[in-house]
Motif scaffolding. Structure first.
Motif, PDB file in Angstrom:
ATOM      1  N   LEU A  94      38.674  12.129 -83.869  1.00  0.00           N
ATOM      2  CA  LEU A  94      39.176  11.843 -82.540  1.00  0.00           C
ATOM      3  C   LEU A  94      38.857  10.149 -82.670  1.00  0.00           C
ATOM      4  CD1 LEU A  94      37.553  14.112 -80.072  1.00  0.00           C
ATOM      5  CD2 LEU A  94      40.157  13.799 -80.693  1.00  0.00           C
ATOM      6  N   GLY A  95      38.012   9.641 -83.328  1.00  0.00           N
ATOM      7  CA  GLY A  95      37.776   8.301 -83.394  1.00  0.00           C
ATOM      8  C   GLY A  95      38.731   7.452 -84.232  1.00  0.00           C
ATOM      9  N   ALA A  96      39.321   8.240 -85.154  1.00  0.00           N
ATOM     10  CA  ALA A  96      40.210   7.699 -86.242  1.00  0.00           C
ATOM     11  C   ALA A  96      41.631   7.582 -85.919  1.00  0.00           C
ATOM     12  CB  ALA A  96      40.094   8.272 -87.617  1.00  0.00           C
ATOM     13  N   VAL A  97      42.075   8.420 -84.761  1.00  0.00           N
ATOM     14  CA  VAL A  97      43.474   8.527 -84.639  1.00  0.00           C
ATOM     15  C   VAL A  97      43.717   7.605 -83.434  1.00  0.00           C
ATOM     16  CG1 VAL A  97      45.302  10.213 -83.494  1.00  0.00           C
ATOM     17  CG2 VAL A  97      43.609  10.969 -85.389  1.00  0.00           C
ATOM     18  N   GLY A  98      44.995   6.844 -83.410  1.00  0.00           N
ATOM     19  CA  GLY A  98      45.226   6.019 -82.515  1.00  0.00           C
ATOM     20  C   GLY A  98      46.883   6.167 -82.396  1.00  0.00           C
ATOM     21  N   PRO A  99      47.240   5.696 -81.461  1.00  0.00           N
ATOM     22  CA  PRO A  99      48.872   6.080 -81.209  1.00  0.00           C
ATOM     23  C   PRO A  99      49.587   4.856 -81.864  1.00  0.00           C
ATOM     24  CG  PRO A  99      47.936   4.803 -79.220  1.00  0.00           C
ATOM     25  CD  PRO A  99      46.809   5.132 -79.958  1.00  0.00           C
TER      26      PRO A  99
END
Length: 406
Positions: free
Chosen positions: A366-371
């Protein structure tokens, strides 16, 4: 006075070292068989040495390597379990000695044609399973000793390990080739979306049944699939291929992901008994605004929308496929895919680590995924988890809706 016992012990040690030489481990299996047979022929002072490996499906022994009996290999000689000299060794799983070979003792005419007088054979095992027979012979009368039997059993053990390594390597390569042939060579180009994916085979636990799939449907919807068949090795990869093909077929006749997974569950439970399969099937609408999602025991995907933290999709998780627990109908969830949002699907090899609860890995994801762009998302995730040497297969699929919505 010379101690003959010490001399015998030294000679026995020399003979054992000759067939357990570390340099043999650097040979491929065919060369190793040849070298072992040559050495054992010298050590036991015999004229012939041969290895017959078990064809489990045919219940036959197949001549695979030989010294002094090369014709047996060239002819591809086969003998059923229980028949003749080698067949009796395989059937009883015990050494067999024949001090005076007679026509009724053997079924291979080559052994009689060259004039063998004495034979000694032992079974070969790997992981407790019979895999073949190793035998030696002489053209003169010979009484084999208990030491001869033990030495030949040592050679059989070494040959068994080599055969096992070869089999494991073949299975590993075949499974990897099968997996890669079933994974999309290129992701489809779809209006309004961009996609990227990664697949990394496990190097310690072995090849398994992880896969992902992307396909367009006649209705204009886009199908996304990611799944994992339990276990490792070629069999899991074969089951994975069957499950993937079946789901594609069901996707053509089902309008909803839950319907397709309901049919797939029945197929796996009936035709792939004993295989536990997790799968996630999502359908993205032609306007790219809506995602219908059904989950069969799989990890929830991550959704990262502009201006919002990444979250797990709030989908219901049904039991895995093939559990035998028949559900009247599987559930599905509908969510929005905002412009610029990225949907990330993955298998447990990415987030699961020995000695850690899986929640730790999911929080890291969750901390590694961005839009961002799909390719950048995949690269960032893989770098964050440091998966150059994974202990399990990893499949990762990222789908991003264009920021303009078109």
């Amino acid at each position: 006075m010379v101690d003959t016992g010490l001399i015998q012990d030294d000679e026995r040690l020399r003979r054992i070292e000759a067939v357990t030489d570390a340099t043999l481990s650097r040979l491929d299996v065919a060369d190793l068989f040849d070298e072992l047979l040559e050495r054992v022929r010298d050590l036991l002072d015999v004229d012939t040495a041969a290895i017959l490996l078990l064809d489990a499906h045919a219940r036959q022994l197949v001549a695979t390597a030989a010294k002094g009996l090369e014709e047996e290999v060239r002819q591809g000689f086969r003998v059923a379990l229980g028949r003749g000299f080698a067949g009796q060794i395989a059937l009883t799983r015990r050494p067999v000695l024949i001090e005076d070979v007679r026509p009724g003792d053997v079924v291979n005419p080559v052994l009689l044609e060259i004039g063998l007088r004495a034979l000694l054979g032992v079974p070969m095992f790997a992981r407790g399973q019979l895999i073949g027979v190793l035998h030696v012979g002489t053209l003169r009368p010979r009484t084999f000793t208990a030491d001869d039997v033990r030495l030949l059993e040592l050679v059989a053990d070494r040959a068994g390990l080599a055969s096992l390594a070869r089999s494991d390597n073949l299975d590993h390569n075949a499974a990897l080739a099968l997996q890669r042939s079933l994974l999309p060579t290129r992701l489809p180009e779809v209006a309004g979306l961009e996609m990227a994916a990664r697949y990394v085979p496990g190097h310690i636990a072995g090849i398994g049944g992880d896969w992902y799939d992307v396909f367009t449907l006649p209705s204009g919807w886009l199908g996304l699939v990611i799944g994992d068949v339990s276990g490792h090795g070629l069999q899991s990869a074969v089951v994975m291929g069957r499950v993937r093909s079946a789901l594609r077929a069901y996707a053509l006749v089902c309008d909803e992901p839950a319907d397709a997974l309901t049919l797939l569950d029945r197929k796996v439970a009936h035709f792939e008994a004993g295989s536990l399969t997790t799968a996630l099937y999502a359908m993205i609408s032609p306007d790219r605004d809506t995602v219908h999602l059904s989950v069969a025991g799989h990890l929830l995907p991550v959704l990262a929308a502009p201006g919002e933290p990444a979250t797990l999709l709030p989908a219901h998780v049904d039991p895995p496929l093939g559990t035998g627990r028949r559900l009247p109908h599987r559930q599905q969830t509908t969510v929005r895919l905002p412009p610029g949002a990225v949907l990330v699907c993955y298998t447990d090899g990415l987030v699961e680590r020995r000695g850690e609860v899986i929640d730790v890995g999911i929080e890291q994801l969750l901390g590694a995924v961005g839009p961002g762009p799909a390719e950048e998302v995949c690269a960032t995730v893989m770098n964050a988890f440091g998966v150059e040497r994974p202990t399990d297969d990893i499949a990762l699929l990222a789908v991003r809706r264009h920021p303009t919505g078109h």
